[in-house]
Scaffold this motif. Structure first.
Motif: not given
Length: 190
Positions: A82, A96, A109, A123, A166, A182
């Protein structure tokens, strides 16, 4: 003799009933939060604590496997990478993640929309060989924590090669309000 038999029978019944009662009660804490958000938050906090103890950068994206309470007893581990929790001046908060379980990889997300109006969000899960999966997320005007995820796909190549992003924007041709990824390189819109 009958008293011992009754005591043994009671102990066996208690040993069977206790795990069933605990399983039906569900996880403790995190009431009012989506279960997936609690799992990701716990994974991020645990990884940050471990990284700080090891002298590593606690803001680096975690790549640790964590046990999801949603998978009670199935024996499957879900790995989560994450990015940081971000917020925009307009009132959008998001985090995300790229998730992997068994042979599957997908993006999720976690977000909260405090703007007071519905937003558009997309996303994207980007994988090896230029493969991209894109999902439109319905972001309502409700000021509640929510989540959105891409469909799961069979993992191709190295899991570390997957990233997710996202983007949140106002409906129509509105400006970008927040971009959450991420990895650690994410930003807010103007």
């Amino acid at each position: 003799m009958n008293l011992r038999l009754l005591a043994l029978g009671g102990a066996v019944a208690g040993a069977i009933a206790l795990p069933l009662a605990m399983a039906s009660a569900g996880p403790v804490g995190d009431e009012g939060r989506p279960a997936g958000a609690a799992v990701a938050r716990a994974a991020v906090e645990a990884a940050g604590t471990r990284a700080a103890a090891d002298g590593a950068d606690p803001k680096a994206p975690p790549a640790e496997a964590s046990r999801s309470p949603l998978l009670l007893g199935l024996g499957l581990a879900t790995a989560a990478r994450c990015g940081p929790e971000l917020s925009s001046p307009d009132g959008v908060e998001a985090q995300t993640c790229v998730l992997s379980q068994g042979e599957d990889t997908w993006a999720r997300t976690y977000y909260r929309n405090a703007t007071g109006r519905a937003l558009e969000a997309f996303l994207s899960l980007m994988g090896p060989e230029g493969r991209t999966v894109r999902t439109r997320c319905a972001v309502s005007a409700e000021d509640e924590p929510e989540s959105c995820e891409t469909p799961r796909e069979r993992t191709r190549g190295d899991r570390a090669a997957y990233t997710a992003v996202t983007e949140f924007a106002r409906a129509g041709d509105g400006p970008l309000l927040l971009r959450s990824g991420s990895n650690s390189r994410t930003d807010t819109g103007s």
